[in-house]
Design an enzyme around this catalytic site. Structure first.
Site, PDB file in Angstrom:
ATOM      1  N   LYS A 169       0.840  -1.202   0.000  1.00 53.93           N
ATOM      2  CA  LYS A 169       0.000   0.000   0.000  1.00 53.93           C
ATOM      3  C   LYS A 169       0.871   1.246   0.000  1.00 53.93           C
ATOM      4  O   LYS A 169       1.543   1.543   0.977  1.00 53.93           O
ATOM      5  CB  LYS A 169      -0.884   0.023   1.248  1.00 53.93           C
ATOM      6  CG  LYS A 169      -1.754   1.265   1.302  1.00 53.93           C
ATOM      7  CD  LYS A 169      -2.105   1.595   2.726  1.00 53.93           C
ATOM      8  CE  LYS A 169      -2.501   3.021   2.984  1.00 53.93           C
ATOM      9  NZ  LYS A 169      -2.120   4.065   2.080  1.00 53.93           N
ATOM     10  N   GLU A 223       4.633   7.069  10.733  1.00 53.00           N
ATOM     11  CA  GLU A 223       4.699   7.740  12.032  1.00 53.00           C
ATOM     12  C   GLU A 223       4.543   6.751  13.191  1.00 53.00           C
ATOM     13  O   GLU A 223       3.871   5.722  13.046  1.00 53.00           O
ATOM     14  CB  GLU A 223       3.567   8.750  12.128  1.00 53.00           C
ATOM     15  CG  GLU A 223       3.897  10.041  11.425  1.00 53.00           C
ATOM     16  CD  GLU A 223       2.917  11.135  11.767  1.00 53.00           C
ATOM     17  OE1 GLU A 223       1.849  10.846  12.331  1.00 53.00           O
ATOM     18  OE2 GLU A 223       3.229  12.289  11.446  1.00 53.00           O
ATOM     19  N   GLY A 225       2.755   6.920  15.912  1.00 53.46           N
ATOM     20  CA  GLY A 225       1.364   6.678  16.336  1.00 53.46           C
ATOM     21  C   GLY A 225       0.675   5.693  15.415  1.00 53.46           C
ATOM     22  O   GLY A 225      -0.053   4.800  15.873  1.00 53.46           O
ATOM     23  N   THR A 226       0.902   5.833  14.108  1.00 51.77           N
ATOM     24  CA  THR A 226       0.283   4.892  13.161  1.00 51.77           C
ATOM     25  C   THR A 226       0.869   3.499  13.371  1.00 51.77           C
ATOM     26  O   THR A 226       0.155   2.496  13.309  1.00 51.77           O
ATOM     27  CB  THR A 226       0.530   5.343  11.697  1.00 51.77           C
ATOM     28  OG1 THR A 226       0.469   6.758  11.607  1.00 51.77           O
ATOM     29  CG2 THR A 226      -0.466   4.732  10.762  1.00 51.77           C
ATOM     30  N   LEU A 238      -1.623 -12.667  15.484  1.00 48.26           N
ATOM     31  CA  LEU A 238      -0.248 -13.000  15.894  1.00 48.26           C
ATOM     32  C   LEU A 238       0.721 -12.937  14.702  1.00 48.26           C
ATOM     33  O   LEU A 238       1.542 -13.825  14.509  1.00 48.26           O
ATOM     34  CB  LEU A 238      -0.183 -14.389  16.536  1.00 48.26           C
ATOM     35  CG  LEU A 238      -0.896 -14.524  17.870  1.00 48.26           C
ATOM     36  CD1 LEU A 238      -0.795 -15.957  18.380  1.00 48.26           C
ATOM     37  CD2 LEU A 238      -0.308 -13.564  18.901  1.00 48.26           C
ATOM     38  N   GLU A 244       9.138   0.576  11.130  1.00 51.92           N
ATOM     39  CA  GLU A 244      10.159   1.604  10.911  1.00 51.92           C
ATOM     40  C   GLU A 244       9.469   2.939  11.127  1.00 51.92           C
ATOM     41  O   GLU A 244       8.716   3.397  10.270  1.00 51.92           O
ATOM     42  CB  GLU A 244      10.709   1.511   9.479  1.00 51.92           C
ATOM     43  CG  GLU A 244      11.409   0.216   9.157  1.00 51.92           C
ATOM     44  CD  GLU A 244      12.713   0.040   9.920  1.00 51.92           C
ATOM     45  OE1 GLU A 244      13.159   0.985  10.598  1.00 51.92           O
ATOM     46  OE2 GLU A 244      13.272  -1.058   9.861  1.00 51.92           O
ATOM     47  N   CYS A 278      13.080  10.514   7.664  1.00 51.48           N
ATOM     48  CA  CYS A 278      13.008   9.963   9.022  1.00 51.48           C
ATOM     49  C   CYS A 278      14.312  10.210   9.767  1.00 51.48           C
ATOM     50  O   CYS A 278      14.307  10.517  10.958  1.00 51.48           O
ATOM     51  CB  CYS A 278      12.678   8.480   8.976  1.00 51.48           C
ATOM     52  SG  CYS A 278      13.720   7.543   7.863  1.00 51.48           S
ATOM     53  N   GLU A 380       8.780  15.013  16.765  1.00 53.04           N
ATOM     54  CA  GLU A 380       9.443  14.856  15.466  1.00 53.04           C
ATOM     55  C   GLU A 380       8.905  15.947  14.535  1.00 53.04           C
ATOM     56  O   GLU A 380       7.755  15.889  14.099  1.00 53.04           O
ATOM     57  CB  GLU A 380       9.143  13.485  14.846  1.00 53.04           C
ATOM     58  CG  GLU A 380       9.832  13.329  13.512  1.00 53.04           C
ATOM     59  CD  GLU A 380       9.414  12.090  12.717  1.00 53.04           C
ATOM     60  OE1 GLU A 380       8.236  11.701  12.759  1.00 53.04           O
ATOM     61  OE2 GLU A 380      10.284  11.533  12.027  1.00 53.04           O
ATOM     62  N   LYS A 450      14.241   2.261  20.867  1.00 55.99           N
ATOM     63  CA  LYS A 450      13.203   2.980  21.630  1.00 55.99           C
ATOM     64  C   LYS A 450      11.941   3.159  20.769  1.00 55.99           C
ATOM     65  O   LYS A 450      11.538   2.245  20.066  1.00 55.99           O
ATOM     66  CB  LYS A 450      13.757   4.311  22.145  1.00 55.99           C
ATOM     67  CG  LYS A 450      14.993   4.122  23.041  1.00 55.99           C
ATOM     68  CD  LYS A 450      15.281   5.327  23.921  1.00 55.99           C
ATOM     69  CE  LYS A 450      15.862   6.499  23.182  1.00 55.99           C
ATOM     70  NZ  LYS A 450      16.333   7.576  24.068  1.00 55.99           N
TER      71      LYS A 450
HETATM   72  P1  NAD Z   1       1.876   7.895   8.263  1.00 57.90           P
HETATM   73  O1  NAD Z   1       2.050   7.039   9.461  1.00 57.90           O
HETATM   74  O2  NAD Z   1       0.842   8.954   8.313  1.00 57.90           O
HETATM   75  O3  NAD Z   1       1.500   6.994   6.992  1.00 57.90           O
HETATM   76  C1  NAD Z   1       2.316   5.928   6.561  1.00 57.90           C
HETATM   77  C2  NAD Z   1       1.464   4.948   5.786  1.00 57.90           C
HETATM   78  O4  NAD Z   1       0.519   4.354   6.687  1.00 57.90           O
HETATM   79  C3  NAD Z   1       0.641   5.568   4.670  1.00 57.90           C
HETATM   80  O5  NAD Z   1       0.578   4.676   3.580  1.00 57.90           O
HETATM   81  C4  NAD Z   1      -0.724   5.725   5.330  1.00 57.90           C
HETATM   82  O6  NAD Z   1      -1.794   5.774   4.400  1.00 57.90           O
HETATM   83  C5  NAD Z   1      -0.796   4.459   6.172  1.00 57.90           C
HETATM   84  N1  NAD Z   1      -1.724   4.522   7.315  1.00 57.90           N
HETATM   85  C6  NAD Z   1      -2.256   5.607   7.919  1.00 57.90           C
HETATM   86  N2  NAD Z   1      -3.056   5.216   8.942  1.00 57.90           N
HETATM   87  C7  NAD Z   1      -2.998   3.857   8.975  1.00 57.90           C
HETATM   88  C8  NAD Z   1      -3.594   2.873   9.827  1.00 57.90           C
HETATM   89  N3  NAD Z   1      -4.402   3.192  10.831  1.00 57.90           N
HETATM   90  N4  NAD Z   1      -3.294   1.574   9.595  1.00 57.90           N
HETATM   91  C9  NAD Z   1      -2.457   1.217   8.587  1.00 57.90           C
HETATM   92  N5  NAD Z   1      -1.880   2.106   7.758  1.00 57.90           N
HETATM   93  C10 NAD Z   1      -2.147   3.402   7.954  1.00 57.90           C
HETATM   94  O7  NAD Z   1       3.304   8.489   7.921  1.00 57.90           O
HETATM   95  P2  NAD Z   1       3.687   9.523   6.769  1.00 57.90           P
HETATM   96  O8  NAD Z   1       3.209  10.882   7.159  1.00 57.90           O
HETATM   97  O9  NAD Z   1       3.258   8.973   5.449  1.00 57.90           O
HETATM   98  O10 NAD Z   1       5.289   9.457   6.805  1.00 57.90           O
HETATM   99  C11 NAD Z   1       6.067  10.218   7.657  1.00 57.90           C
HETATM  100  C12 NAD Z   1       6.535   9.411   8.850  1.00 57.90           C
HETATM  101  O11 NAD Z   1       7.223   8.241   8.422  1.00 57.90           O
HETATM  102  C13 NAD Z   1       7.508  10.159   9.723  1.00 57.90           C
HETATM  103  O12 NAD Z   1       7.217   9.916  11.064  1.00 57.90           O
HETATM  104  C14 NAD Z   1       8.858   9.526   9.353  1.00 57.90           C
HETATM  105  O13 NAD Z   1       9.851   9.675  10.334  1.00 57.90           O
HETATM  106  C15 NAD Z   1       8.450   8.121   9.148  1.00 57.90           C
HETATM  107  N6  NAD Z   1       9.447   7.389   8.347  1.00 57.90           N
HETATM  108  C16 NAD Z   1      10.209   6.418   8.951  1.00 57.90           C
HETATM  109  C17 NAD Z   1      11.180   5.743   8.221  1.00 57.90           C
HETATM  110  C18 NAD Z   1      12.019   4.670   8.840  1.00 57.90           C
HETATM  111  O14 NAD Z   1      12.557   3.833   8.097  1.00 57.90           O
HETATM  112  N7  NAD Z   1      12.177   4.627  10.145  1.00 57.90           N
HETATM  113  C19 NAD Z   1      11.379   6.059   6.875  1.00 57.90           C
HETATM  114  C20 NAD Z   1      10.594   7.053   6.301  1.00 57.90           C
HETATM  115  C21 NAD Z   1       9.617   7.704   7.050  1.00 57.90           C
END
Ligand code: NAD
Length: 476
Positions: A169, A223, A225-226, A238, A244, A278, A380, A450
């Site tokens: 997705k 993110e 929270g997501t 399970l 990430e 990120c 963040e 963390k």
């Molecule tokens: P987001 O969490 O809003 O969305 C990420 C994906 O999850 C999107 O495809 C979104 O449609 C989907 N999503 C949203 N709600 C969902 C739910 N309830 N269940 C399942 N999927 C859901 O994040 P974003 O705004 O697209 O991206 C930015 C964030 O991603 C930042 O926090 C950034 O640090 C993080 N990020 C982390 C890494 C890493 O490898 N650690 C890499 C890139 C970005």
């Protein structure tokens, strides 16, 4: 674009679509299907049916398809990069690098595929004992909009090489490049159902991927929270999860640092991809003794950054990807002024004038003099805003740097061996850079400690993350 399910490009079951817009101009680029739970179920079904044949192929035969796709991706880099810039906003040279990065990842897993092995245990009395590594089955991948091609590569590279099939997705504000890359993989010989792409909202498509019991693992990037919601949704079945998540990377500049090099590192580290990475530098800690000179030079360099449409020549920084992201950054910076906590050194607002009217632009911004508990340090901030603090020494820098719920990346800038040893040992992060920041080649395991996540992607061990062990004991 359309949904890719079982090798067919189709409309969503709902028949509805959503618009994908250019964040620099607001213009509509294309419509994408508004997928829902039913589409995920069809995709999971198709991926389940494709699994038997796909997992029976040799790793090399599977990875060869990825290798052919990588060649085609390189050949079509110019068009793919233009599409990525159009939907995501990043300057075209960053998009060119990202598309090449996707190809690098697929080539890397092709190279590893020849060495995929199990284990043999010599246990006299028990017969011949072998430990096989078997693919998990159908895997789900949920990806964000900030680095869609790279993150798609991190997930499909190891998952498909090891014989899994996938439902992927993309994010709603940058799905088009993922769709185009999937069609190149198909053209390179990926059988129907091995990779399925379902566009649509997280609340429906994403949650069904997390919940669907046919999907054995979910790899999520987004993110924090997501990510927590995804883990909760995946728990009843399970299923395995890789998360990430976000980061708030500290950058520590010691008193012996090469200042021009560290200034460049901070500029690239924070303002690359308009601060929406990120592992961007999200907090800067400079030793007191060099702070005045460092901040003066940094300010002048930040003011030289050219902001504009990523397709235009000479542009260093594009718009934010979406209006919600821009609103959040505006709110975070306005709070600095309202609470009189800190001082905007430069930037702090949207650029004005021709070319900026309809895009989600914000000037590269430096903020100094903040209190330790400012949200700019604890949250963040996903945009071009860099909070700078001064510290007396490395001890204080480490305390401040580790005082965060995140632990994704961190960097220290010094040539002093003692400081390097203490910082690399003491920083709580999944990756610590010395005199550099942001670099993540395909060979290194990537992920956070963390609140920045669970598990690692990238690197050779990612093959293990998409397989499980099966012991076979043979007595003749
Ligand atoms: P987001 O969490 O809003 O969305 C990420 C994906 O999850 C999107 O495809 C979104 O449609 C989907 N999503 C949203 N709600 C969902 C739910 N309830 N269940 C399942 N999927 C859901 O994040 P974003 O705004 O697209 O991206 C930015 C964030 O991603 C930042 O926090 C950034 O640090 C993080 N990020 C982390 C890494 C890493 O490898 N650690 C890499 C890139 C970005």
């Amino acid at each position: 674009m359309k949904l890719l399910i079982n090798g067919e490009w189709r409309d969503a079951a709902s028949g509805k679509v959503f618009a994908v817009r250019n964040p620099a101009t607001g213009d509509m680029l294309e419509e994408a299907p508004l997928g829902g739970e039913e589409d995920v179920r069809s995709a999971a079904e198709a991926a389940g049916e494709a699994f038997a044949d796909w997992s029976a192929k040799s790793p090399r035969a599977r990875a060869k398809i990825l290798f052919f796709a990588a060649e085609e991706v390189r050949r079509r880099n110019t068009d793919l990069a233009a599409l990525l810039t159009a939907e995501q906003g990043k300057p075209i040279r960053e998009a060119v690098d990202e598309i090449n990065g996707f190809a690098n990842i697929l080539e890397y897993y092709y190279a590893l595929s020849a060495g995929e092995r199990g284990e043999f245990a010599n246990l006299p009395g028990y017969g011949h004992t072998i430990v096989l590594r078997r693919p998990l089955g159908v895997c789900g991948a949920i990806i964000p909009w900030n680095m869609p091609a790279i993150i798609m590569g991190w997930k499909i590279g190891p998952a498909l090489t090891t014989g899994n099939t996938m439902v992927l997705k993309p994010a709603t504000t940058a799905p088009l490049t993922c769709g185009r890359l999937a069609s190149i993989l198909e053209g390179a010989g990926l059988p129907p159902g091995v990779l399925n792409v379902v566009t649509g909202p997280g609340e429906t498509v994403g949650r069904e991927i997390a919940r669907n019991s046919k999907i054995r693992k979910v790899s999520f990037t987004g993110e924090a929270g997501t990510g927590r919601q995804v883990a909760l949704d995946a728990a009843p079945a399970l299923k395995q999860v890789t998360l990430e998540l976000g980061g708030s990377d500290p950058m520590i500049v010691c008193d012996d640092a090469d200042i021009p090099m560290a200034v460049e590192g901070a500029v690239r580290g924070r303002f690359y991809n308009c601060g929406q990475t990120c592992t961007a530098v999200k907090r800067l800690y400079v030793f007191d003794s060099i702070a005045d000179e460092f901040i003066r030079r940094l300010r002048s360099r930040v003011e030289s950054i050219v902001v504009g449409n990523g397709m235009d020549r000479g542009v260093d920084m594009g718009p934010l990807n979406n209006p919600a992201g821009l609103e959040r950054v505006v709110r975070e910076v306005d709070a600095v002024c309202e609470h009189r906590d800190g001082e905007i050194v430069t930037g702090g607002q949207a650029p004005r004038g021709e070319g900026y009217e309809r895009g989600f632009f914000f000037l590269p911004t430096l903020v100094a003099g903040l209190s330790h508990d400012s949200p700019l340090f604890s949250e963040e901030v996903f945009g071009p805003v860099l909070p700078v603090a001064t510290v007396a020494d490395l001890d204080e820098a480490l305390i401040r740097a580790n005082d965060s719920r995140y632990g994704l990346g961190a960097s220290v800038w010094t040539r002093n061996a003692d400081l390097i040893a203490r910082a690399t040992e003491g920083l709580e992060a999944g990756i610590v850079w010395v005199n550099q920041h942001l670099k993540i080649p395909p060979e290194v395991p990537f992920g956070g400690t963390k609140g920045s996540g669970i598990g690692r992607e990238n690197g050779s061990r990612a093959l293990e993350a998409y397989t499980e062990e099966k012991v076979v004991m043979i007595r003749l």
